[in-house]
Design a protein around this motif. Structure first.
Motif, PDB file in Angstrom:
ATOM      1  N   PRO A 191       2.620   8.830   4.621  1.00 21.22           N
ATOM      2  CA  PRO A 191       1.561   7.834   4.361  1.00 21.22           C
ATOM      3  C   PRO A 191       0.484   7.870   5.445  1.00 21.22           C
ATOM      4  O   PRO A 191       0.741   8.196   6.600  1.00 21.22           O
ATOM      5  N   SER A 192      -0.716   7.512   5.042  1.00 20.46           N
ATOM      6  CA  SER A 192      -1.833   7.373   5.974  1.00 20.46           C
ATOM      7  C   SER A 192      -2.499   6.023   5.733  1.00 20.46           C
ATOM      8  O   SER A 192      -2.443   5.478   4.627  1.00 20.46           O
ATOM      9  N   GLN A 250       0.803  -1.215   0.000  1.00 20.52           N
ATOM     10  CA  GLN A 250       0.000   0.000   0.000  1.00 20.52           C
ATOM     11  C   GLN A 250       0.842   1.274   0.000  1.00 20.52           C
ATOM     12  O   GLN A 250       0.304   2.372  -0.185  1.00 20.52           O
ATOM     13  N   LEU A 251       2.133   1.154   0.201  1.00 24.12           N
ATOM     14  CA  LEU A 251       2.997   2.333   0.193  1.00 24.12           C
ATOM     15  C   LEU A 251       2.979   2.997  -1.185  1.00 24.12           C
ATOM     16  O   LEU A 251       3.046   2.332  -2.218  1.00 24.12           O
ATOM     17  N   ASP A 252       2.907   4.312  -1.172  1.00 25.65           N
ATOM     18  CA  ASP A 252       2.697   5.080  -2.395  1.00 25.65           C
ATOM     19  C   ASP A 252       4.021   5.622  -2.931  1.00 25.65           C
ATOM     20  O   ASP A 252       4.721   6.359  -2.240  1.00 25.65           O
ATOM     21  N   TYR A 253       4.359   5.246  -4.175  1.00 27.93           N
ATOM     22  CA  TYR A 253       5.552   5.765  -4.843  1.00 27.93           C
ATOM     23  C   TYR A 253       5.160   6.606  -6.065  1.00 27.93           C
ATOM     24  O   TYR A 253       5.988   6.840  -6.936  1.00 27.93           O
ATOM     25  N   SER A 254       3.939   7.056  -6.124  1.00 31.75           N
ATOM     26  CA  SER A 254       3.481   7.793  -7.296  1.00 31.75           C
ATOM     27  C   SER A 254       3.961   9.243  -7.263  1.00 31.75           C
ATOM     28  O   SER A 254       4.546   9.709  -6.279  1.00 31.75           O
ATOM     29  N   VAL A 306       8.049   8.509   2.358  1.00 35.48           N
ATOM     30  CA  VAL A 306       7.545   7.137   2.402  1.00 35.48           C
ATOM     31  C   VAL A 306       7.919   6.465   3.718  1.00 35.48           C
ATOM     32  O   VAL A 306       7.103   5.804   4.361  1.00 35.48           O
ATOM     33  N   ALA A 307       9.176   6.636   4.137  1.00 39.96           N
ATOM     34  CA  ALA A 307       9.678   5.985   5.357  1.00 39.96           C
ATOM     35  C   ALA A 307       9.446   6.903   6.558  1.00 39.96           C
ATOM     36  O   ALA A 307      10.387   7.357   7.207  1.00 39.96           O
TER      37      ALA A 307
END
Length: 280
Positions: free
Chosen positions: A198-199, A125-129, A138-139
């Motif tokens: 992230p949420s 689910q982590l977003d790299y967009s 991210v981290a």
């Protein structure tokens, strides 16, 4: 007369084919990631330059490159992995390597990930967009296995190229391990940008795998002379505009089916400005 030699040869060939099939089916690699054709709209219009500061940690790199290529491909993120290999005799300078990676990443990428080689995302689910709204950490401190203070922006940070230029990149004054991210956080705020995180991620400190083993790979935490005071200051002059370097070589590699580009980078140091760049 019937000869046993053709039969023996056929059996040997079948046995070799069976062993090859068994090795491929049990390798754990899984199917190759989907290709990213230029006319495939599901991959989106943006392309990520994954910038990986690096020196000597080859066992981590052999894990990192194929893992991240597959992770990003599953998410349909167009990407190019740049391994920023420092080959000079100065102390490691993560910030300068990222500046060099930014400058050398080409016009076909429009955003970057400042990405540690020893940190693997485990949560899909982590977003790299594309981080259009601002730098995306991210981290985040709530998820990173080691660093939990609220101004932390290290590990994995995404920025558009425009936003990175607004910050004038990172300071080149940080030789050795640590503090360059803290200075960059102040640059982000000074540029009027807001760090987002992230949420909805519920995996906590298990969100990432940390590959670094401090028991046998010591970090260069030495502080020399004025470096102790300088590490807490904001560098208001240096960054992208004055990073000094030379590209010794640029090599396209394929690591377990994953493409990347290795830049062998020779950084330069003005010892009158930052005498702590040497090990002496």
């Amino acid at each position: 007369r019937f000869s046993v030699f053709p039969l023996f040869f056929l059996a040997l060939l079948l046995g070799f084919a069976s062993l090859l099939w068994l090795q491929l089916s049990c390798s754990g690699e899984g199917p190759p990631p989907p290709a990213a054709p230029e006319d495939e709209p599901s991959w989106g219009p943006h392309r990520l330059a994954l910038l990986v500061p690096f020196r000597e940690r080859f066992e981590e790199l052999l894990t990192f490159v194929p893992y991240m290529h597959r992770f990003l491909s599953r998410k349909r993120i167009r990407h190019h992995i740049f391994v920023l290999n420092q080959v000079d005799h100065f102390r490691f300078n993560r910030a300068s390597l990222i500046n060099v990676g930014f400058l050398e990443s080409g016009n076909d990428t429009d955003y970057i990930a400042m990405h540690d080689v020893d940190l693997l995302p485990l949560n899909e689910q982590l977003d790299y967009s594309f981080p259009e709204a601002g730098p995306f950490h991210v981290a985040s401190p709530e998820l990173h296995p080691l660093y939990h203070y609220k101004t932390y922006v290290g590990g994995i940070l995404l920025l558009t190229k425009q936003h990175y230029e607004m910050c004038n990149g990172m300071s080149n004054r940080f030789w050795g391990w640590g503090r360059e991210d803290d200075e960059f956080y102040r640059r982000i705020k000074g540029a009027g940008l807001q760090v987002r995180r992230p949420s909805g991620i519920t995996t906590g400190y298990e969100t990432f795998q940390h590959l670094h083993d401090p028991a046998w790979r010591k970090r260069d935490q030495k502080r020399i002379a004025a470096q102790k005071q300088e590490q807490f200051k904001v560098d208001r002059e240096g960054g992208l505009n004055n990073v000094r370097y030379r590209i010794e070589s640029r090599t396209a590699l394929n690591v377990a089916g994953a493409p990347c580009t290795v830049l062998n980078i020779l950084l330069d140091c003005d010892t009158s400005e930052t005498p702590w760049c040497t090990f002496g």
